[in-house]
Design an enzyme around this catalytic site. Structure first.
Site, PDB file in Angstrom:
ATOM      1  N   TYR A 283       0.841  -1.205   0.000  1.00  0.00           N
ATOM      2  CA  TYR A 283       0.000   0.000   0.000  1.00  0.00           C
ATOM      3  C   TYR A 283       0.880   1.261   0.000  1.00  0.00           C
ATOM      4  CZ  TYR A 283      -2.726   3.809   1.938  1.00  0.00           C
ATOM      5  OH  TYR A 283      -3.273   5.046   2.163  1.00  0.00           O
TER       6      TYR A 283
ATOM      7  N   PHE B 263      -3.770  -5.348  19.055  1.00  0.00           N
ATOM      8  CA  PHE B 263      -2.710  -6.077  18.358  1.00  0.00           C
ATOM      9  C   PHE B 263      -1.340  -5.772  18.970  1.00  0.00           C
ATOM     10  CE2 PHE B 263      -5.735  -5.627  14.563  1.00  0.00           C
ATOM     11  CZ  PHE B 263      -6.331  -6.859  14.821  1.00  0.00           C
TER      12      PHE B 263
ATOM     13  N   ARG C  43       0.153   6.035  17.738  1.00  0.00           N
ATOM     14  CA  ARG C  43      -0.177   6.664  16.457  1.00  0.00           C
ATOM     15  C   ARG C  43      -0.563   8.122  16.683  1.00  0.00           C
ATOM     16  NH1 ARG C  43       1.949   2.881  15.170  1.00  0.00           N
ATOM     17  NH2 ARG C  43       1.387   1.175  13.773  1.00  0.00           N
TER      18      ARG C  43
ATOM     19  N   ARG D  33       0.100  -7.162  14.706  1.00  0.00           N
ATOM     20  CA  ARG D  33      -0.354  -7.208  13.314  1.00  0.00           C
ATOM     21  C   ARG D  33       0.870  -6.981  12.423  1.00  0.00           C
ATOM     22  NH1 ARG D  33      -4.940  -2.901  11.625  1.00  0.00           N
ATOM     23  NH2 ARG D  33      -3.140  -1.541  11.660  1.00  0.00           N
TER      24      ARG D  33
HETATM   25  N1  UDP Z   1      -5.340  -1.790  16.170  1.00  0.00           N
HETATM   26  C1  UDP Z   1      -5.702  -2.696  17.160  1.00  0.00           C
HETATM   27  N2  UDP Z   1      -6.875  -3.388  17.004  1.00  0.00           N
HETATM   28  C2  UDP Z   1      -7.693  -3.226  15.913  1.00  0.00           C
HETATM   29  C3  UDP Z   1      -7.307  -2.293  14.917  1.00  0.00           C
HETATM   30  C4  UDP Z   1      -6.133  -1.602  15.088  1.00  0.00           C
HETATM   31  O1  UDP Z   1      -4.992  -2.882  18.142  1.00  0.00           O
HETATM   32  O2  UDP Z   1      -8.722  -3.905  15.825  1.00  0.00           O
HETATM   33  C5  UDP Z   1      -4.099  -1.031  16.332  1.00  0.00           C
HETATM   34  C6  UDP Z   1      -3.124  -1.234  15.181  1.00  0.00           C
HETATM   35  O3  UDP Z   1      -2.315  -2.365  15.414  1.00  0.00           O
HETATM   36  C7  UDP Z   1      -2.364   0.095  15.206  1.00  0.00           C
HETATM   37  C8  UDP Z   1      -3.391   1.091  15.698  1.00  0.00           C
HETATM   38  O4  UDP Z   1      -4.426   0.331  16.314  1.00  0.00           O
HETATM   39  O5  UDP Z   1      -1.322   0.021  16.151  1.00  0.00           O
HETATM   40  C9  UDP Z   1      -3.993   1.912  14.577  1.00  0.00           C
HETATM   41  O6  UDP Z   1      -4.406   1.024  13.556  1.00  0.00           O
HETATM   42  P1  UDP Z   1      -5.325   1.468  12.357  1.00  0.00           P
HETATM   43  O7  UDP Z   1      -5.619   0.251  11.537  1.00  0.00           O
HETATM   44  O8  UDP Z   1      -6.485   2.244  12.882  1.00  0.00           O
HETATM   45  O9  UDP Z   1      -4.433   2.486  11.539  1.00  0.00           O
HETATM   46  P2  UDP Z   1      -2.955   2.307  10.877  1.00  0.00           P
HETATM   47  O10 UDP Z   1      -2.007   2.830  11.923  1.00  0.00           O
HETATM   48  O11 UDP Z   1      -2.749   0.882  10.533  1.00  0.00           O
HETATM   49  O12 UDP Z   1      -3.030   3.196   9.688  1.00  0.00           O
END
Ligand code: UDP
Length: 320
Positions: free
Chosen positions: A141, A207, A220, A279
């Site tokens: 991505y 995660f 984040r 993840r």
């Molecule tokens: N996350 C989580 N559980 C979920 C979805 C996301 O713990 O069901 C965590 C993910 O591992 C990351 C943060 O939340 O550390 C933000 O993830 P998101 O997918 O919202 O945005 P990204 O940072 O991937 O763009």
């Protein structure tokens, strides 16, 4: 003259359309509705259902609607899916944008605002991340987005198409009217997942809690979609003869656990969670420096706190 919004029925695109209409811009939307929502369209924006790869359609829109600038959101954006099926991402993101840029080049449209991502940085060298941090995506991505940024660079040099690439950090929240919001299928983003779990009385997965952060969960930088939309309008209005790249975040890191706690305060409900494995492809900490866009374009976010971001999202989610 009108502005063409590619992907204007999606989550971020529809918020930008709404803000542009509030400022009386003449807006045209093209969306193939693969991820967009018909009900997010505004009656004051003219809508074409179609794909940006359809050069005939795009050229007809450019002529009929007298398009002089483009804001381009149309893309797939799921990191995990891109790891499993990179071909889908190269096709829909890179090839479709190549087709769009060719249509712009051939028809003398010289301005484009492009939605890029913090995923272009991969594991950052330093925090907060400035725009000169080396780009080194760790998933397809992010790779497709940096490929498009490079394409824009060369289309500027050769054909004079000027661009602003906005590298979004974690976009969340919803317009205060409650009429549009974040609805992906499947939903993978933390804040909507938490709010849906509250609404439907489900358990969320966190995660990883063994990252090198104070509480072990990932950090984040969350930005309200309305603040993000305002940045697009500034970029459009101030784009001149020099193309630009800007980060968009709040210069503030929040851990997954801090977001869970903030969501408990906003909703008044206990959030059930379990700790799951990390993840794939998640860096431990991503925090933006947005000083460049503040200094150069005068961007000032209004909804900076997690409470404001989450309560606006909750306002939408509890009714949908
Ligand atoms: N996350 C989580 N559980 C979920 C979805 C996301 O713990 O069901 C965590 C993910 O591992 C990351 C943060 O939340 O550390 C933000 O993830 P998101 O997918 O919202 O945005 P990204 O940072 O991937 O763009």
């Amino acid at each position: 003259m009108s502005i063409l919004i590619c992907g204007g029925a999606g989550y971020i695109g529809s918020h930008v359309v709404l803000e542009l209409i509030k400022k009386n811009y003449d807006i045209v939307v093209i969306d193939n509705l693969s991820n967009g929502h018909k009900e997010f369209l505004q009656k004051d924006a003219r809508f074409y259902e179609g794909d940006i790869r359809d050069e005939k359609l795009v050229e007809k829109i450019i002529h009929d609607e007298k398009i002089d600038s483009v804001v381009h959101f149309a893309a797939f954006s799921l990191v995990g899916e891109s790891m499993i099926n990179p071909a889908k991402y190269y096709d829909n993101n890179v090839l479709a944008t190549f087709s769009l840029l060719n249509s712009l080049r051939k028809n003398n449209v010289k301005k484009i605002i492009f939605s890029s991502t913090a995923a272009v940085y991969g594991e950052p060298q330093s925090i907060p991340i400035t725009e000169d941090n080396p780009v080194n995506p760790i998933n397809p991505y992010g790779e497709t987005k940096i490929t498009i940024e490079k394409m824009l660079h060369w289309f500027d040099k050769a054909y004079g198409i000027k661009y602003v690439a906005l590298r979004y950090f974690n976009v969340a929240g919803a317009d205060e009217s409650g009429q549009i919001g974040e609805a992906h299928n499947p939903e993978t983003h933390l804040i909507p997942i938490i709010l849906k779990a509250v609404r439907d009385n489900k358990t969320i997965k966190i995660f990883g809690n063994d990252y090198p952060t104070p509480d072990g969960t990932c950090i984040r930088d969350y930005i309200h979609v309305t603040d993000l939309a305002a940045a697009h309008i500034l970029a459009l209005e101030k784009l001149s003869d020099q193309s630009k790249i800007y980060n968009l975040g709040n210069n503030k890191g929040l851990s997954v656990m801090e977001i869970v706690k903030a969501a408990e305060i906003v909703t008044g409900k206990k959030i059930n969670y379990e700790i799951a494995p990390r993840r794939v492809g998640d860096p431990a900490i991503l925090i933006a420096s947005s000083e460049k866009i503040k200094n150069e374009l005068g961007w000032q976010p209004k909804f900076c706190t997690p409470e404001k971001i989450i309560s606006s999202a909750w306002n939408w989610h509890k009714n949908h």
